[in-house]
Write a protein that holds these residues in place. Sequence first.
Motif, PDB file in Angstrom:
ATOM      1  N   ASP A 111      27.430  30.954 -50.290  1.00  0.00           N
ATOM      2  CA  ASP A 111      28.250  32.614 -49.769  1.00  0.00           C
ATOM      3  C   ASP A 111      28.582  33.520 -50.060  1.00  0.00           C
ATOM      4  O   ASP A 111      29.000  34.183 -50.449  1.00  0.00           O
ATOM      5  CB  ASP A 111      28.587  32.317 -48.232  1.00  0.00           C
ATOM      6  CG  ASP A 111      27.412  32.597 -47.007  1.00  0.00           C
ATOM      7  OD1 ASP A 111      26.516  32.751 -47.423  1.00  0.00           O
ATOM      8  OD2 ASP A 111      27.665  31.973 -46.063  1.00  0.00           O
ATOM      9  N   THR A 116      16.872  33.239 -42.179  1.00  0.00           N
ATOM     10  CA  THR A 116      16.344  32.349 -43.197  1.00  0.00           C
ATOM     11  C   THR A 116      17.914  31.800 -43.767  1.00  0.00           C
ATOM     12  O   THR A 116      18.371  32.270 -43.823  1.00  0.00           O
ATOM     13  CB  THR A 116      15.477  32.350 -44.328  1.00  0.00           C
ATOM     14  OG1 THR A 116      15.680  33.462 -44.542  1.00  0.00           O
ATOM     15  CG2 THR A 116      14.292  33.209 -43.097  1.00  0.00           C
ATOM     16  N   HIS A 117      17.478  30.869 -44.860  1.00  0.00           N
ATOM     17  CA  HIS A 117      18.505  30.642 -46.129  1.00  0.00           C
ATOM     18  C   HIS A 117      19.135  30.828 -46.979  1.00  0.00           C
ATOM     19  O   HIS A 117      19.439  30.503 -48.032  1.00  0.00           O
ATOM     20  CB  HIS A 117      18.198  28.533 -45.283  1.00  0.00           C
ATOM     21  CG  HIS A 117      17.118  28.278 -45.811  1.00  0.00           C
ATOM     22  ND1 HIS A 117      16.145  28.186 -45.184  1.00  0.00           N
ATOM     23  CD2 HIS A 117      16.572  28.112 -47.579  1.00  0.00           C
ATOM     24  CE1 HIS A 117      14.887  27.617 -45.730  1.00  0.00           C
ATOM     25  NE2 HIS A 117      15.359  27.886 -47.370  1.00  0.00           N
ATOM     26  N   GLN A 118      17.812  32.006 -47.043  1.00  0.00           N
ATOM     27  CA  GLN A 118      17.718  32.332 -48.635  1.00  0.00           C
ATOM     28  C   GLN A 118      17.210  34.056 -48.682  1.00  0.00           C
ATOM     29  O   GLN A 118      16.842  34.788 -47.077  1.00  0.00           O
ATOM     30  CB  GLN A 118      16.383  32.003 -49.727  1.00  0.00           C
ATOM     31  CG  GLN A 118      15.257  32.377 -48.275  1.00  0.00           C
ATOM     32  CD  GLN A 118      13.804  31.373 -49.374  1.00  0.00           C
ATOM     33  OE1 GLN A 118      13.685  30.025 -49.164  1.00  0.00           O
ATOM     34  NE2 GLN A 118      13.052  32.590 -49.820  1.00  0.00           N
ATOM     35  N   HIS A 156      18.915  31.049 -52.635  1.00  0.00           N
ATOM     36  CA  HIS A 156      19.357  29.573 -51.474  1.00  0.00           C
ATOM     37  C   HIS A 156      20.845  30.522 -50.822  1.00  0.00           C
ATOM     38  O   HIS A 156      21.625  29.783 -52.123  1.00  0.00           O
ATOM     39  CB  HIS A 156      18.655  28.848 -51.413  1.00  0.00           C
ATOM     40  CG  HIS A 156      17.425  28.696 -51.288  1.00  0.00           C
ATOM     41  ND1 HIS A 156      16.873  27.596 -50.878  1.00  0.00           N
ATOM     42  CD2 HIS A 156      16.958  28.751 -52.817  1.00  0.00           C
ATOM     43  CE1 HIS A 156      15.605  27.870 -51.293  1.00  0.00           C
ATOM     44  NE2 HIS A 156      15.460  28.638 -52.196  1.00  0.00           N
ATOM     45  N   HIS A 157      21.860  30.299 -49.986  1.00  0.00           N
ATOM     46  CA  HIS A 157      23.344  30.107 -49.968  1.00  0.00           C
ATOM     47  C   HIS A 157      23.053  29.023 -48.671  1.00  0.00           C
ATOM     48  O   HIS A 157      24.579  28.422 -48.982  1.00  0.00           O
ATOM     49  CB  HIS A 157      23.231  31.211 -49.267  1.00  0.00           C
ATOM     50  CG  HIS A 157      22.583  31.888 -47.911  1.00  0.00           C
ATOM     51  ND1 HIS A 157      22.611  31.684 -47.152  1.00  0.00           N
ATOM     52  CD2 HIS A 157      21.627  33.133 -48.197  1.00  0.00           C
ATOM     53  CE1 HIS A 157      21.764  32.285 -46.397  1.00  0.00           C
ATOM     54  NE2 HIS A 157      21.369  33.152 -46.860  1.00  0.00           N
ATOM     55  N   HIS A 158      22.015  28.531 -48.381  1.00  0.00           N
ATOM     56  CA  HIS A 158      22.312  27.502 -47.207  1.00  0.00           C
ATOM     57  C   HIS A 158      20.767  26.207 -47.746  1.00  0.00           C
ATOM     58  O   HIS A 158      19.812  27.103 -48.355  1.00  0.00           O
ATOM     59  CB  HIS A 158      22.337  27.366 -45.593  1.00  0.00           C
ATOM     60  CG  HIS A 158      23.553  28.108 -45.397  1.00  0.00           C
ATOM     61  ND1 HIS A 158      23.504  29.239 -46.033  1.00  0.00           N
ATOM     62  CD2 HIS A 158      24.522  27.523 -45.318  1.00  0.00           C
ATOM     63  CE1 HIS A 158      25.798  29.402 -45.285  1.00  0.00           C
ATOM     64  NE2 HIS A 158      25.870  28.081 -44.807  1.00  0.00           N
ATOM     65  N   PRO A 167      17.600  26.762 -42.577  1.00  0.00           N
ATOM     66  CA  PRO A 167      17.845  28.012 -41.826  1.00  0.00           C
ATOM     67  C   PRO A 167      18.980  28.320 -40.966  1.00  0.00           C
ATOM     68  O   PRO A 167      19.302  27.653 -40.285  1.00  0.00           O
ATOM     69  CB  PRO A 167      16.199  28.455 -40.781  1.00  0.00           C
ATOM     70  CG  PRO A 167      15.598  27.456 -41.285  1.00  0.00           C
ATOM     71  CD  PRO A 167      16.291  25.440 -42.107  1.00  0.00           C
ATOM     72  N   VAL A 168      19.693  29.882 -40.525  1.00  0.00           N
ATOM     73  CA  VAL A 168      20.522  29.952 -40.783  1.00  0.00           C
ATOM     74  C   VAL A 168      20.761  29.805 -38.368  1.00  0.00           C
ATOM     75  O   VAL A 168      21.594  29.965 -38.130  1.00  0.00           O
ATOM     76  CB  VAL A 168      21.880  30.620 -41.291  1.00  0.00           C
ATOM     77  CG1 VAL A 168      22.281  30.327 -42.510  1.00  0.00           C
ATOM     78  CG2 VAL A 168      20.876  32.636 -41.388  1.00  0.00           C
ATOM     79  N   ASN A 192      23.916  22.576 -38.383  1.00  0.00           N
ATOM     80  CA  ASN A 192      24.994  23.306 -38.733  1.00  0.00           C
ATOM     81  C   ASN A 192      25.047  22.511 -40.118  1.00  0.00           C
ATOM     82  O   ASN A 192      26.077  21.674 -40.030  1.00  0.00           O
ATOM     83  CB  ASN A 192      26.508  23.068 -37.773  1.00  0.00           C
ATOM     84  CG  ASN A 192      27.475  23.442 -39.206  1.00  0.00           C
ATOM     85  OD1 ASN A 192      26.871  24.655 -39.688  1.00  0.00           O
ATOM     86  ND2 ASN A 192      28.279  23.008 -38.777  1.00  0.00           N
ATOM     87  N   VAL A 197      26.264  23.263 -46.998  1.00  0.00           N
ATOM     88  CA  VAL A 197      26.132  23.217 -48.155  1.00  0.00           C
ATOM     89  C   VAL A 197      27.426  23.026 -49.053  1.00  0.00           C
ATOM     90  O   VAL A 197      26.936  22.549 -50.154  1.00  0.00           O
ATOM     91  CB  VAL A 197      25.719  24.436 -48.344  1.00  0.00           C
ATOM     92  CG1 VAL A 197      26.507  25.658 -48.946  1.00  0.00           C
ATOM     93  CG2 VAL A 197      24.702  24.731 -49.567  1.00  0.00           C
ATOM     94  N   LYS A 237      14.059  25.875 -36.128  1.00  0.00           N
ATOM     95  CA  LYS A 237      13.963  26.890 -37.102  1.00  0.00           C
ATOM     96  C   LYS A 237      14.676  27.810 -36.460  1.00  0.00           C
ATOM     97  O   LYS A 237      16.144  28.804 -36.662  1.00  0.00           O
ATOM     98  CB  LYS A 237      13.062  28.027 -37.537  1.00  0.00           C
ATOM     99  CG  LYS A 237      13.270  26.802 -39.036  1.00  0.00           C
ATOM    100  CD  LYS A 237      11.628  27.768 -40.183  1.00  0.00           C
ATOM    101  CE  LYS A 237      11.264  27.494 -41.530  1.00  0.00           C
ATOM    102  NZ  LYS A 237       9.943  27.617 -41.736  1.00  0.00           N
TER     103      LYS A 237
END
Lengths: 287, 368
Positions: free
Chosen positions: B123, B155-157, B173-175, B178-179, B184, B187, B327
Amino acid sequence: MTRPFALELAPFKFLINTSSSHLYHQLSDLYPSEILIAEELNSIYDFKVSYKSRFWQPGGSMAFQLGHQHFRYADPSQAVPMFEWGLNWCVATYQSRFLCIHAAVLEKNGVAVILPAPPGSGKSTLCAMMMLQGWRLLSDEHCMVDPVSGNIVPCVRPLSLKNNSLAVISRLFPDVKLFQKTEKTHKGTMAYLQPTATSWQKREVTARPRLVIFPKFNAAAQDLSGYALTQSQLFMQLAVNSFNYSVMGQTGFDALCRLSSSVEGYCFEYNDGQLAINEIEALLNEE
Amino acid sequence: MKSECIAFVRGPELYCQNASIQQWTAFIDEARQYALLGSCYFLAQDHDVWAKIPTAVQNHLVSGYHYAEKQKITLLNELIELEKIFTDSAIPALLVKGVAYRVDGYSLARGRVFSDIDLLVPDSHFAQALEKLKNAGYLEFSMSAYDRRYYLRWTHQHPPLTHFLRGANIDLHHHIFPVSSRENIRVEPIVEQAIPLTDSAFSVPSPAHLFMHAAVHLFYQDETHKLVKDLVDLYLLYQEVITRQPFSDLVAAAQQSNAQAAVFYALSTLQQVFAIQLPAEAGQLAPAASRYRTWQMQFLLTHLLDHTSTWHRPAHFFWFVRGHLLKMGPLTLLYHSIAKSIEQFKERRELSKKQQQADAHTRPGDAH
């Protein structure tokens, strides 16, 4: 539901699952009875094709699919041409065991002539004329080069003719029958010629390539004119006309080098296909 | 177990000895569908069973090999371009999934087909990385406003980026999960423990983290059209990971990232499908997993992989719902389902219009 049936072609065999009760009968116009058969328990099938109508599609359109890959929808009245295109698509898209060039291939006295050409150049007409004069058909669509041996592997299928070439062939060969004539397809009127008996019989016999001719029919041309291609020109022209040259990497490059250095290449422009055939035979007899 | 590819991967020697003619037909069809021809080509070579495979099947394995080799060259070329973008920047950028297997020399990368290049940037540097990629010509293409918001919110991207000339796809992707989900999964340990590549602006996750990522991917999967490929990947990856790092590192990685459940489900799936022997330490992950989820996953996978089962078709639907619920939770899912149905209806109309237009422009000689 109709039973699945098979097309025991070479080098690839197809297993067909269809909802159409007519397709098998229609295809019996195009394929001999030893090729169009019931599913064989002793055959490994290369392509399992599904060709079924979809109830939510208007007019009972049939979907041509290989696995989950969808090719096209076909109006039931155009089931045969779309089926034939579907088989072409399977081979052109999903195999790279052989280098596949968009070209017709015919053989006489053990040597093969390759006829690659852009659409509308009269390739299929010339190919039909040669076959009907005794040449053996290897393919009217897929020139398959075996990278291991350098030979051309036959891919015998019914010869497809479009629009004007139908009238030309009927005029030149009044006794020859054209099958499954279908009008108003997205490419115009289609019909099919059966390969000659010897073409079917020798469908697994490879041939050594000798000549590559890029034909161009031009009604306004003066008789026949032409020029020889250098090896590098020939290489590039064949690469451009190939379906899978870019996929095959080093193997494709080596196969094409070998092919273009072992044949002579010419561009022909003519107003009568017979002149082109005479010239091809003269070139083969020269050596 | 009715999947021919899984049977082949589980024991190439045994499979080649016993496969019937009909099984080989099914094998070609399935391997082509899941893009596993190239991987099976290399497995056949590694296990020295090439000569026992019928010529017709060999032909298709060779086709798969050529296709994968071509993709390898495309990928390495694209990486040269990406190096230029990230070199001299302080952005911690990781190559993950298939690209990481390739550049870190995993043998499962041989013959493996991929569809996009996956990058992981935390992030803290995400916006900066995105801007660099966009400036270099990786752009967002043709996505509906709804789909775009879906990516950004849940999502995570980022929505997929495509290079405007070369067509290469990048998933940024940041994670790794899926956020919008309730899990939790952290990453940070992946980034902190990443292994820098020699002479490169990029790093790759440690073997344990690569496995954890694949496990999480499988656990949150809602699609079934790649399931066999994902399972084969996970199995081949597991085999290599445990030769590179002790099993206890897998457990530790899962604990640090809060991904014990996903890793546990993945390991028990491998045990179920490929009959791997799990070390006793695997038990440490069990408390995090729910019995219901373990049972559910096993039940659905059994029937998804068995196309003769009466549960085969329903299982697709339940797998889809399960993945989505994990998700996004029930309320979001309801909203998403309705919005997506309307979207798809519009898309279908658009598509049939496009085929009609394409037909009108087809020339008589066009190849197909």
